[in-house]
Enzyme design. Structure first.
Site, short mmCIF file in Angstrom:
data_model
loop_
_atom_site.label_atom_id
_atom_site.label_comp_id
_atom_site.label_asym_id
_atom_site.label_seq_id
_atom_site.Cartn_x
_atom_site.Cartn_y
_atom_site.Cartn_z
N PHE A 1 -36.78 -25.89 4.24
CA PHE A 1 -37.92 -26.81 4.27
C PHE A 1 -37.54 -28.04 5.07
CE2 PHE A 1 -40.62 -30.24 2.89
CZ PHE A 1 -41.86 -29.65 2.67
N THR B 1 -44.80 -29.33 7.95
CA THR B 1 -45.98 -29.42 8.80
C THR B 1 -46.45 -28.07 9.33
OG1 THR B 1 -44.62 -29.82 10.77
CG2 THR B 1 -45.37 -31.75 9.55
N TYR C 1 -45.22 -34.81 15.55
CA TYR C 1 -44.00 -35.58 15.83
C TYR C 1 -43.63 -36.57 14.73
CZ TYR C 1 -42.15 -39.90 18.06
OH TYR C 1 -41.49 -41.06 18.36
N SER D 1 -43.56 -26.96 21.17
CA SER D 1 -43.90 -27.54 22.47
C SER D 1 -44.40 -28.96 22.25
CB SER D 1 -44.98 -26.70 23.16
OG SER D 1 -45.34 -27.27 24.41
N LEU E 1 -33.95 -15.87 9.14
CA LEU E 1 -32.59 -15.39 9.37
C LEU E 1 -31.53 -16.31 8.80
CD1 LEU E 1 -32.92 -14.27 13.12
CD2 LEU E 1 -33.26 -12.89 11.06
N GLY E 2 -31.87 -17.57 8.57
CA GLY E 2 -30.89 -18.51 8.07
C GLY E 2 -31.39 -19.93 8.16
N TYR F 1 -56.19 -24.82 23.13
CA TYR F 1 -56.46 -25.13 21.72
C TYR F 1 -57.94 -24.92 21.45
CZ TYR F 1 -52.64 -27.46 19.14
OH TYR F 1 -51.53 -27.76 18.41
#
Length: 631
Positions: A188, A192, A258, A272, A324-325, A529
């Site tokens: 975690f 978002t 961000y 991105s 995966l980790g 979008y």
């Protein structure tokens, strides 16, 4: 188990920053933890039931939509034009009497793995909590389904425990313990995700532990000669940039999330940012990345800018979406801060001309730091979000409108706009501006002012709050994105919007909005979008209906040659299409990597492949079956 917290407060062990000696560090203070804008108790600063800060919110007052909060320029503003837009578009009045949801009085009873808990307490110094609120705020991301489920207390399965490792070594300890005792881990970061990626599988019977990386936010070292920096993965975007700006540097990666998303999350989803034209996407910025898996730590042993050494395992980690980790440390490229930032905007007579402009800019590789093209619906939406004007400002706006409609001959029902962001030194910016405006003129575009451009980028961080206000008022809305080759860009935009209109008509949805914008440009294509919302006051299960229509829209995107996702990732909500997107062979290759790195499926999130497929065992070996190759 009663809520507890490890009392140990000793300093975290020093990280073994990959491949860099301490002599390269700027100074010793860089290895200290960053004081984050987001506290360890997230709900003290951030909403438990939606997006963003507790003190920032759209609300209704005397029938007018307003925005509160001092963190954004829109704070304290009344928005009468936006109010009228909402009322007209959705045929409803702003309700100022409705209350926002309250925290649940009880929480799902935690599943306990006694041997794991015993060893966690006895052999580690990792902080932990089983308090209900700590578990609840880490059980979800930011999909419409997530927020609707929170509001209606629908989550049956949430993490049973939250742990806060402080460095790579403590993550190694936690993954080892979880693997030993068969405890599921959910990495975690900023919470978002808009793909369902961090939502707990509702049928998971094992103990679920949310591994919160927020206390892993140190700048481990900075190499000014190479212009590289190593951060721990839990640092939030705005904290990362604040630290670098104090040193005259920037990474330049600014996704719309961000303010709250983390470096580790960017890597895990192949994120991105809006300024990728100058700085690149996250895969362009990453030099080296470190990930702890149940089978060991995966990392490259060299920090050279490029290597030809077989498959690049950085790209096994990039886009792995927590399956995966745990990503612990990332080496990034940095750049000196630009000396000048300037905004601009353009208007075009219609969307098609705007797309042709974007294509030409990409063809000539002269993109500014950011250029975004909005269709007419989104342009009008943005105009509606302007605060109440003075009398003189209203007169000036009326004169501008007359200039556009009468002298330029442009239909306000067709006009679209592009926002521009230029960065560099004065000569660079002037050169970029001259070329962009020259190209725009070829496609009937004309300058629309720097102020409009700046407003467009400022609103980027406010628009996310509208989704929750809409839900509060009886409107369900969400965005979805794709990438597409240039020769199918306009077709895809038209077809997807037409498909949504058709699906709404089939379901007797009369009040809705569907719009799009082109947000990123590449040599061979663009990112698009879509924003879709409808009035849900008379719908029994609005989220189920929304997801059905979005599913149809995604089918249309794929049939038009679009991708499954440009940067949001696959998660759970798009896993249905993953196998077809990467082919059977590609899916099997991912599954083989998953089985090798995580044989007990400790990271059983169900992202990428549906959970039942990710858990499936490989076929039993036969005498003719060669041994599995190690990655």
């Amino acid at each position: 188990m009663a809520a507890k917290r490890n009392a140990v407060t000793t300093e975290a062990p020093e990280s073994s920053a990959p491949g860099e000696g301490t002599a390269l560090a700027l100074d010793s203070r860089l290895s200290k933890r960053v004081e984050s804008v987001i506290p360890k108790k997230r709900h003290e600063a951030l909403k438990w039931f939606g997006w963003g800060y507790n003190d920032s919110q759209f609300y209704g007052k005397d029938g007018i939509i307003c925005f509160r909060g001092e963190k954004y320029p829109l704070g304290g503003c009344e928005l009468p034009s936006f109010t009228k837009w909402v009322e007209k578009k959705f045929d409803l009045r702003v309700d100022t009497t409705k209350q926002y949801p309250q925290l649940p009085r009880t929480y799902p009873r935690p599943v306990e793995n006694a041997p794991f808990l015993h060893e966690l307490k006895g052999t580690t110094q990792v902080d932990y909590s089983a308090e209900g609120i700590d578990r609840l705020v880490r059980c979800h991301g930011q999909t419409l389904n997530d927020i609707y489920s929170l509001w209606h207390h629908k989550f049956r399965r949430i993490p049973d425990l939250v742990v806060w490792p402080r460095c790579h070594d403590e993550v190694v300890q936690l993954v080892r313990l979880a693997n030993k005792h068969n405890v599921m881990l959910v990495p975690f970061g900023g919470g978002t995700s808009v793909s369902g990626a961090i939502t707990c599988p509702q049928n998971e019977s094992r103990m679920i532990c949310a591994l919160d990386t927020s206390q892993m936010n140190r700048l481990l070292w900075l190499n000014r000669e190479n212009l590289t920096v190593c951060f721990e993965s839990g640092i939030v975007g705005q904290d990362l940039e604040r630290v670098l700006r104090s040193e005259g540097l920037t990474v330049g990666h600014e996704p719309d999330s961000y303010e709250f998303s983390t470096l580790g999350g960017w890597v895990a989803t192949r994120a991105s940012g809006m300024k990728k034209n100058v700085y690149g996407n996250i895969e362009d910025l990453v030099v080296r990345v470190r990930m702890v898996t149940p089978s060991g730590t995966l990392e490259r042993e060299c920090s050279a800018p490029r290597v030809s050494c077989g498959p690049d395992f950085n790209h096994v980690i990039l886009g792995s979406e927590g399956t995966l980790g745990v990503i612990t440390e990332v080496v990034l490229k940095v750049r000196p801060l630009p000396s000048l930032r300037r905004y601009g905007s353009l208007a075009f007579p219609n969307f098609e001309q705007g797309v042709l402009f974007m294509r030409e800019v990409a063809r000539r590789r002269c993109q500014p730091a950011s250029v975004r093209l909005m269709d007419n619906e989104q342009f009008m939406f943005g105009q509606a979000l302007k605060p109440e004007k003075s009398w003189w400002a209203s007169v000036v706006d009326a004169m501008k409108q007359r200039y556009v409609t009468s002298w330029k001959g442009i239909d306000l029902n067709q006009i679209c706009a592009a926002t521009l962001l230029f960065e560099g030194d004065l000569k660079d910016v002037q050169r970029q501006e001259a070329l962009i405006y020259e190209i725009a003129e070829k496609f009937q575009g004309f300058p629309a002012g720097g102020q409009n451009g700046e407003r467009g980028y400022i609103l980027t961080f406010v628009i996310a709050y509208i989704r929750d206000f809409g839900l509060h008022q009886g409107i369900v809305a969400e965005s979805f994105e794709t990438s597409v080759p240039w020769d199918r860009c306009s077709l895809l935009c038209r077809s997807v919007k037409q498909r949504v209109v058709s699906e709404c008509s089939k379901r007797s949805i009369n009040y809705y909005t569907i719009s799009c914008r082109v947000t990123q440009t590449y040599d061979a294509g663009a990112c698009i979008y879509f924003y879709f919302g409808f009035r849900s006051t008379d719908v029994a299960d609005p989220v189920e209906l929304f997801e059905a229509i979005e599913h149809s829209a995604r089918d249309e995107i794929l049939s038009c040659g679009g991708s499954l996702s440009h940067h949001h990732g696959v998660g759970k909500i798009r896993s249905h299409w993953y196998r077809n997107a990467v082919t059977e062979t590609g899916s099997s290759l991912y599954s083989a990597a998953k089985r090798h790195l995580d044989p007990k499926n400790i990271f059983a999130l169900g992202n990428l492949l549906p959970l039942e497929e990710a858990q499936a065992s490989p076929p039993p070996p036969t005498s003719s079956t060669p041994p599995k190759a190690k990655l």
